[in-house]
Design an enzyme around this catalytic site. Structure first.
Site, PDB file in Angstrom:
ATOM      1  N   ALA A  34      -6.236   3.335  -1.866  1.00  0.00           N
ATOM      2  CA  ALA A  34      -7.026   4.422  -1.296  1.00  0.00           C
ATOM      3  C   ALA A  34      -8.453   3.937  -1.055  1.00  0.00           C
ATOM      4  O   ALA A  34      -9.117   3.477  -1.981  1.00  0.00           O
ATOM      5  CB  ALA A  34      -7.034   5.617  -2.250  1.00  0.00           C
ATOM      6  N   HIS A  52      -2.748  14.345  -0.108  1.00  0.00           N
ATOM      7  CA  HIS A  52      -2.167  12.998  -0.048  1.00  0.00           C
ATOM      8  C   HIS A  52      -1.552  12.619  -1.391  1.00  0.00           C
ATOM      9  O   HIS A  52      -0.456  12.065  -1.439  1.00  0.00           O
ATOM     10  CB  HIS A  52      -3.240  11.962   0.334  1.00  0.00           C
ATOM     11  CG  HIS A  52      -3.514  11.883   1.796  1.00  0.00           C
ATOM     12  ND1 HIS A  52      -3.194  10.779   2.532  1.00  0.00           N
ATOM     13  CD2 HIS A  52      -4.091  12.763   2.657  1.00  0.00           C
ATOM     14  CE1 HIS A  52      -3.555  10.973   3.789  1.00  0.00           C
ATOM     15  NE2 HIS A  52      -4.102  12.174   3.890  1.00  0.00           N
ATOM     16  N   ARG A  55       1.910  14.182  -2.117  1.00  0.00           N
ATOM     17  CA  ARG A  55       3.034  13.648  -1.345  1.00  0.00           C
ATOM     18  C   ARG A  55       3.584  12.361  -1.932  1.00  0.00           C
ATOM     19  O   ARG A  55       4.736  12.026  -1.691  1.00  0.00           O
ATOM     20  CB  ARG A  55       2.589  13.352   0.100  1.00  0.00           C
ATOM     21  CG  ARG A  55       2.632  14.495   1.041  1.00  0.00           C
ATOM     22  CD  ARG A  55       2.613  14.019   2.486  1.00  0.00           C
ATOM     23  NE  ARG A  55       1.740  12.901   2.757  1.00  0.00           N
ATOM     24  CZ  ARG A  55       0.555  12.984   3.357  1.00  0.00           C
ATOM     25  NH1 ARG A  55       0.098  14.142   3.738  1.00  0.00           N
ATOM     26  NH2 ARG A  55      -0.150  11.902   3.588  1.00  0.00           N
TER      27      ARG A  55
END
Length: 182
Positions: A34, A52, A55
């Protein structure tokens, strides 16, 4: 060199979701890289990051790498799949670099990508499909990200464009441009 894939497209197009599907299909240990950093004062940004995170499968390793992307890639194990989300945020994090430092960072990144044995999936935003930014910093961001995506695309095994609710494999339906002249 491991398999290198670029997933690009406009905002909210599903780029990250497609890259996540590809990472799951790799059958390898996934390391999610990330490039965003959390800002506690920005609730909307926090919600985007949280979406995010929700998921992603729980067994994925997540690394926060706002700037030192080349070093992180170089440390990757061959049996892993790195999902880097996103190159646009990484470029934004480095906007204060002058042109010489940026060119050195970009060269180091592109060289590193070609040496890493791990599979790598890169998510990148497409910029420059509209109005030229009115401010120098906006133009610098657009130009740097556009150049990065073009150069990375030439060394990727597969390049996908996600737009209009569809995934297009540009490596199959497109033709690569020659390398840009300096």
């Amino acid at each position: 060199m491991g398999k290198v894939i670029l997933v690009t497209g406009p905002a909210r197009s599903g780029k990250s979701e497609w890259a996540e599907i590809l990472a799951m299909q790799s059958g390898k240990t996934v390391v999610y890289v990330a490039t965003a950093t959390e800002n506690p004062a920005d609730e909307e940004w926090h919600q985007r990051i949280h979406k995010h995170q929700q998921r992603r499968p729980q067994d994925w390793v997540t690394l926060s790498v706002p700037m030192e992307l080349s070093a992180t890639l170089a440390d990757a194990k061959p049996n892993t799949c790195l999902l880097v989300d996103s190159l646009g945020t990484w470029v934004a994090n480095l906007l204060e670099q002058d042109e010489v430092d940026w060119e050195n960072t970009l060269s180091e990144f592109l060289e590193t990508v070609q040496l890493v044995a791990a599979d790598m999936l890169f998510v990148a935003e497409e910029t420059g499909w509209g109005v030229v930014p009115a401010y120098p910093l906006g133009r610098r961001f657009r130009d740097r990200l556009g150049s990065l995506v073009r150069q990375l695309g030439t060394i990727c095994e597969v390049v996908y464009l996600v737009t209009g609710g569809h995934v297009l494999n540009l490596s199959v339906i497109g033709s690569p441009l020659p390398a840009p002249k300096s």
